[in-house]
Design an enzyme around this catalytic site. Structure first.
Site, PDB file in Angstrom:
ATOM      1  N   ASP A   1       0.391   3.770   1.728  1.00  0.00           N
ATOM      2  CA  ASP A   1       0.341   4.350   3.081  1.00  0.00           C
ATOM      3  C   ASP A   1       1.749   4.709   3.594  1.00  0.00           C
ATOM      4  OD1 ASP A   1       0.192   4.469   6.066  1.00  0.00           O
ATOM      5  OD2 ASP A   1      -1.905   3.973   5.699  1.00  0.00           O
TER       6      ASP A   1
ATOM      7  N   CYS B   1       0.838  -1.204   0.000  1.00  0.00           N
ATOM      8  CA  CYS B   1       0.000   0.000   0.000  1.00  0.00           C
ATOM      9  C   CYS B   1       0.878   1.261   0.000  1.00  0.00           C
ATOM     10  CB  CYS B   1      -0.915   0.008   1.222  1.00  0.00           C
ATOM     11  SG  CYS B   1      -2.095   1.389   1.225  1.00  0.00           S
TER      12      CYS B   1
ATOM     13  N   HIS C   1      -2.191  -4.018   5.026  1.00  0.00           N
ATOM     14  CA  HIS C   1      -1.968  -3.579   6.410  1.00  0.00           C
ATOM     15  C   HIS C   1      -3.291  -3.233   7.062  1.00  0.00           C
ATOM     16  CE1 HIS C   1      -2.555   0.852   5.802  1.00  0.00           C
ATOM     17  NE2 HIS C   1      -2.351   0.489   4.555  1.00  0.00           N
TER      18      HIS C   1
ATOM     19  N   CYS D   1      -6.005   0.230   6.964  1.00  0.00           N
ATOM     20  CA  CYS D   1      -5.809   0.702   5.586  1.00  0.00           C
ATOM     21  C   CYS D   1      -6.958   1.618   5.175  1.00  0.00           C
ATOM     22  CB  CYS D   1      -5.715  -0.485   4.631  1.00  0.00           C
ATOM     23  SG  CYS D   1      -5.396   0.009   2.923  1.00  0.00           S
TER      24      CYS D   1
ATOM     25  N   ARG E   1       2.940   4.961   6.405  1.00  0.00           N
ATOM     26  CA  ARG E   1       3.413   4.261   7.609  1.00  0.00           C
ATOM     27  C   ARG E   1       3.941   2.869   7.326  1.00  0.00           C
ATOM     28  NH1 ARG E   1      -2.292   4.835  10.439  1.00  0.00           N
ATOM     29  NH2 ARG E   1      -2.793   4.190   8.314  1.00  0.00           N
TER      30      ARG E   1
HETATM   31 CO    CO Z   1      -3.413   1.177   2.964  1.00  0.00          CO
END
Ligand code: CO
Length: 209
Positions: free
Chosen positions: A44, A42, A98, A101, A46
């Protein structure tokens, strides 16, 4: 707030650190790449691939998009998969989702997300395929977490539908893995996707090789 100047300062420090450890570090890095892993994760901020896997530059070929989707008509992810498998000859392909998400969460809401609609529709399709299991989970967080896992599983299946994966599995034993990263603990969880079993169960329809 991070200033742009700080980033260039950080870069100078990073170069010094690397050269301090190995004076030929960048010379070797420039010589070529032979990663053993393709990581599809992803976007993302993090969930950073090399960090969570403890790998260094040169060790993992990476593709990231919203909610780690392997979409059949996405030229970007399909190009990455073909290049990594057929040219770099990676040994493992990982789909890593994750918990928490945002993409998966958005796909669970009855909201018009504009340009994101066709992208998130892929996750709604995952929900539809596994509707009975998901709707039986009363706790919303648990249902959300389970959709994250099932989304990873379905993206692994999408990988197994590609000619590149089927061919590389037969010729040199390439394996597809499904993982989930738990942001709240830092743990990487192997969903133990049964790659040979999935391949066997769908190959009559999806055989390309
Ligand atoms: Co995500």
């Amino acid at each position: 707030m991070t200033k742009i100047e700080t980033i260039f300062e950080n870069n100078k420090k990073w170069i010094a650190e690397k050269l301090d450890m190995d004076s030929k570090y960048f010379e070797n890095l420039a010589a070529g790449q032979h990663p053993e892993f393709l990581y599809i994760g992803c976007s993302d901020s993090r969930v950073t691939a090399e960090d969570i896997m403890g790998l260094q530059p040169g060790e993992v070929f990476i593709h990231r998009n919203i909610a780690n989707l392997v979409n059949n008509v996405d030229l970007n992810v399909m190009s990455v998969i073909n290049y990594a498998i057929r040219h770099l000859e990676v040994k493992h392909v990982v789909v890593c989702g994750h918990y928490n998400c945002g993409g998966v969460k958005a796909a669970m809401q009855p909201v018009d997300m504009g340009i994101l609609n066709p992208w998130l529709r892929n996750i709604r399709d995952v929900y539809r395929i596994h509707k009975l299991e998901l709707n039986a989970i009363e706790n919303e967080t648990k249902r959300y977490n389970r959709l994250v896992e099932l989304n990873v599983q379905e993206q692994c299946i999408n990988l197994i539908k590609t000619a590149a994966v089927q061919e590389a599995h037969k010729q040199r034993g390439l394996i597809v893995h499904g993982w989930v990263f738990d942001i709240s603990t830092g743990k990487l969880i192997d969903l133990n996707i049964n790659f040979p079993k999935i391949l066997e169960s769908i190959v009559e329809i999806y055989r390309l090789y």
